[in-house]
Design a protein around this motif. Structure first.
Motif, PDB file in Angstrom:
ATOM      1  N   LEU A  57       0.827  -1.198   0.000  1.00 11.93           N
ATOM      2  CA  LEU A  57       0.000   0.000   0.000  1.00 11.93           C
ATOM      3  C   LEU A  57       0.873   1.266   0.000  1.00 11.93           C
ATOM      4  O   LEU A  57       0.616   2.204  -0.757  1.00 11.93           O
ATOM      5  CB  LEU A  57      -0.956   0.003   1.192  1.00 11.93           C
ATOM      6  CG  LEU A  57      -2.047   1.061   1.142  1.00 11.93           C
ATOM      7  CD1 LEU A  57      -2.932   0.886  -0.086  1.00 11.93           C
ATOM      8  CD2 LEU A  57      -2.898   1.003   2.404  1.00 11.93           C
ATOM      9  N   GLU A  58       1.916   1.272   0.820  1.00 13.17           N
ATOM     10  CA  GLU A  58       2.825   2.429   0.833  1.00 13.17           C
ATOM     11  C   GLU A  58       3.523   2.563  -0.519  1.00 13.17           C
ATOM     12  O   GLU A  58       3.673   3.678  -1.040  1.00 13.17           O
ATOM     13  CB  GLU A  58       3.856   2.311   1.953  1.00 13.17           C
ATOM     14  CG  GLU A  58       4.764   3.525   2.031  1.00 13.17           C
ATOM     15  CD  GLU A  58       5.820   3.444   3.126  1.00 13.17           C
ATOM     16  OE1 GLU A  58       6.705   4.320   3.134  1.00 13.17           O
ATOM     17  OE2 GLU A  58       5.762   2.521   3.962  1.00 13.17           O
ATOM     18  N   VAL A  80      -3.120 -12.206   0.003  1.00 13.66           N
ATOM     19  CA  VAL A  80      -4.005 -13.072   0.780  1.00 13.66           C
ATOM     20  C   VAL A  80      -5.026 -12.242   1.543  1.00 13.66           C
ATOM     21  O   VAL A  80      -5.955 -12.779   2.126  1.00 13.66           O
ATOM     22  CB  VAL A  80      -3.221 -13.971   1.765  1.00 13.66           C
ATOM     23  CG1 VAL A  80      -2.305 -14.918   1.006  1.00 13.66           C
ATOM     24  CG2 VAL A  80      -2.434 -13.138   2.762  1.00 13.66           C
ATOM     25  N   GLU A  81      -4.843 -10.916   1.537  1.00 10.54           N
ATOM     26  CA  GLU A  81      -5.790 -10.022   2.222  1.00 10.54           C
ATOM     27  C   GLU A  81      -7.140 -10.094   1.522  1.00 10.54           C
ATOM     28  O   GLU A  81      -7.253  -9.771   0.346  1.00 10.54           O
ATOM     29  CB  GLU A  81      -5.279  -8.577   2.195  1.00 10.54           C
ATOM     30  CG  GLU A  81      -3.995  -8.343   2.943  1.00 10.54           C
ATOM     31  CD  GLU A  81      -4.177  -8.390   4.448  1.00 10.54           C
ATOM     32  OE1 GLU A  81      -5.316  -8.253   4.938  1.00 10.54           O
ATOM     33  OE2 GLU A  81      -3.174  -8.575   5.137  1.00 10.54           O
ATOM     34  N   VAL A  95      -9.358  -4.422   0.606  1.00 14.34           N
ATOM     35  CA  VAL A  95      -9.437  -4.395  -0.856  1.00 14.34           C
ATOM     36  C   VAL A  95      -9.833  -2.993  -1.318  1.00 14.34           C
ATOM     37  O   VAL A  95      -9.227  -2.420  -2.232  1.00 14.34           O
ATOM     38  CB  VAL A  95     -10.432  -5.450  -1.387  1.00 14.34           C
ATOM     39  CG1 VAL A  95     -10.629  -5.309  -2.887  1.00 14.34           C
ATOM     40  CG2 VAL A  95      -9.967  -6.863  -1.033  1.00 14.34           C
ATOM     41  N   ARG A  96     -10.831  -2.430  -0.664  1.00 10.33           N
ATOM     42  CA  ARG A  96     -11.297  -1.089  -1.021  1.00 10.33           C
ATOM     43  C   ARG A  96     -10.186  -0.058  -0.824  1.00 10.33           C
ATOM     44  O   ARG A  96     -10.011   0.844  -1.648  1.00 10.33           O
ATOM     45  CB  ARG A  96     -12.520  -0.700  -0.192  1.00 10.33           C
ATOM     46  CG  ARG A  96     -13.149   0.616  -0.647  1.00 10.33           C
ATOM     47  CD  ARG A  96     -14.445   0.935   0.068  1.00 10.33           C
ATOM     48  NE  ARG A  96     -15.483  -0.046  -0.247  1.00 10.33           N
ATOM     49  CZ  ARG A  96     -16.054  -0.866   0.646  1.00 10.33           C
ATOM     50  NH1 ARG A  96     -15.704  -0.822   1.914  1.00 10.33           N
ATOM     51  NH2 ARG A  96     -16.982  -1.721   0.279  1.00 10.33           N
ATOM     52  N   ALA A 118      -4.877   1.213  -6.983  1.00  9.30           N
ATOM     53  CA  ALA A 118      -4.746  -0.098  -7.632  1.00  9.30           C
ATOM     54  C   ALA A 118      -5.814  -0.221  -8.711  1.00  9.30           C
ATOM     55  O   ALA A 118      -6.923   0.300  -8.567  1.00  9.30           O
ATOM     56  CB  ALA A 118      -4.893  -1.226  -6.610  1.00  9.30           C
ATOM     57  N   ASP A 119      -5.465  -0.901  -9.790  1.00 10.43           N
ATOM     58  CA  ASP A 119      -6.404  -1.082 -10.891  1.00 10.43           C
ATOM     59  C   ASP A 119      -7.227  -2.353 -10.741  1.00 10.43           C
ATOM     60  O   ASP A 119      -8.378  -2.405 -11.173  1.00 10.43           O
ATOM     61  CB  ASP A 119      -5.642  -1.095 -12.220  1.00 10.43           C
ATOM     62  CG  ASP A 119      -4.966   0.238 -12.474  1.00 10.43           C
ATOM     63  OD1 ASP A 119      -5.678   1.203 -12.819  1.00 10.43           O
ATOM     64  OD2 ASP A 119      -3.738   0.331 -12.297  1.00 10.43           O
ATOM     65  N   GLU A 120      -6.638  -3.369 -10.145  1.00  9.27           N
ATOM     66  CA  GLU A 120      -7.325  -4.647  -9.940  1.00  9.27           C
ATOM     67  C   GLU A 120      -6.768  -5.305  -8.693  1.00  9.27           C
ATOM     68  O   GLU A 120      -5.754  -4.886  -8.142  1.00  9.27           O
ATOM     69  CB  GLU A 120      -7.140  -5.588 -11.146  1.00  9.27           C
ATOM     70  CG  GLU A 120      -7.910  -5.182 -12.389  1.00  9.27           C
ATOM     71  CD  GLU A 120      -9.419  -5.295 -12.219  1.00  9.27           C
ATOM     72  OE1 GLU A 120      -9.880  -6.085 -11.373  1.00  9.27           O
ATOM     73  OE2 GLU A 120     -10.135  -4.582 -12.941  1.00  9.27           O
TER      74      GLU A 120
END
Length: 121
Positions: free
Chosen positions: A61-62, A83-84, A90-91, A98-100
């Motif tokens: 994420l960072e 695995v999250e 996810v949101r 993120a695109d996907e």
């Protein structure tokens, strides 16, 4: 040839992702954490990034937040592979740029499908 960067602290996951991406005609680079991945992007911006969430040094994420601030950092299509599975996580990945999102374990069909949805294939 398009360039994909696989950022994951697991060598096994990087190896599997490399095979899948090479079969999809990508040139593939690898990084073991977000800091290494960001350094790579500062040298050559990839077309696509397969990104793990939980890594030492700099998590996914960072990395994503910092990538999007780099010159040209809005261009790579970023697919989280993690695995999250918590919907809020996810949101937050999608909100960060993120695109996907792909759940581990993944296979070639899933990666191809997500890269198609992201507009890379």
């Amino acid at each position: 040839m398009k360039l994909a960067l696989v950022i994951d602290d697991s060598r096994v996951v990087r190896k599997v992702a490399r095979r899948i991406l090479e079969d999809l005609d990508f040139e593939v680079a690898e990084a073991g954490d977000g800091a290494e991945g960001l350094a790579w992007c500062r040298t050559e911006m990839p077309d696509a990034v397969l990104l793990d969430w939980n890594m030492p040094v700099m998590d996914g994420l960072e990395f994503l937040q910092r990538l999007r601030q780099e010159p040209g950092g809005d261009a790579p299509r970023v697919v989280f592979c993690s695995v999250e599975n918590d919907l809020d996580r996810v949101r937050s990945a999608l909100d960060a740029g993120a695109d996907e999102y792909i759940m581990k374990p993944f296979d070639g069909d899933i990666v191809a499908s997500k890269l198609t949805l992201a507009g890379v294939l």
